[in-house]
Design an enzyme around this catalytic site. Sequence first.
Site, PDB file in Angstrom:
ATOM      1  N   TYR A  22      28.786  32.971  59.599  1.00 54.11           N
ATOM      2  CA  TYR A  22      29.529  33.214  60.893  1.00 54.11           C
ATOM      3  C   TYR A  22      30.513  34.488  60.774  1.00 54.11           C
ATOM      4  O   TYR A  22      30.897  35.089  61.657  1.00 54.11           O
ATOM      5  CB  TYR A  22      30.515  31.773  60.661  1.00 54.11           C
ATOM      6  N   GLY A  52      28.575  29.264  76.916  1.00 49.12           N
ATOM      7  CA  GLY A  52      29.201  28.039  76.279  1.00 49.12           C
ATOM      8  C   GLY A  52      30.179  27.242  77.037  1.00 49.12           C
ATOM      9  O   GLY A  52      31.312  27.130  76.300  1.00 49.12           O
TER      10      GLY A  52
END
Length: 249
Positions: free
Chosen positions: A155, A14
């Site tokens: 999450y 990422g």
Amino acid sequence: MRIDLTGRTAIVTGAARGIGTAIAGSLAGAGATVVLADRDLEPARAQAARIGAGAHALAVDVTDEESVTNLVGAVTQRHGGPHILVNNAGISLPAATLDTSVRRWEQVVGVNLTGPFLCARTCLPAMQVAGWGRIVNLCSFAGKSAPIYADNASYAAAKAGLTGLIHNLAVEFAAAGVTVNGVAPGIVDTELLRSAHDEARRAELAARIPAGRFTTPEEVASLVTFLCAPQAAAITGEIVDINGGLYLD
């Protein structure tokens, strides 16, 4: 304290933007060869070019076992290692629990929990052979508490699960010279934050932080780099908060 990672190869997932880019730059600044791994290859290449010598970009989908295997194979062939893995790739798809579909849940858990597992499992054999390794995972205060965001169960659950993975790997691989830690930022001042909230909302969020400001990507990157340093060899299994006092434990 000078951190020297010369001769080490690092993978940062990422890394095409935000915190990941800052981490890649910090590790490269400490002398490591850094691979910016991301699904968005062109932005990752642009960031690698900006960082300069010792930085390279490769494509990866951290949720896909074959893609992760190919990434680590390419890194090993071109650069040796890997000696350092930073599991930074992550997504958040906020929604009330009753509105969260199984598909949405699996997407979030796939990137934030299955991805770090696949990347760690694939990198660990080389670290064992070298007798030295560093794995740092980007966690979140959301995995510990929900003082601000209470509509993001997928999450929060994924990040809490990541803590369990860190603890297990830390114990399992300590004797091999591998440390496994997590860094738990609070609210980080990234382009994503600025695009998601207007100035008034950002001011409201900052006011809830005792330090009165957001954490910067560079501050997170400095902490990650320290945990990768030889000087941090005795630190393993820890989740280090970096949040300006937003969450204390």
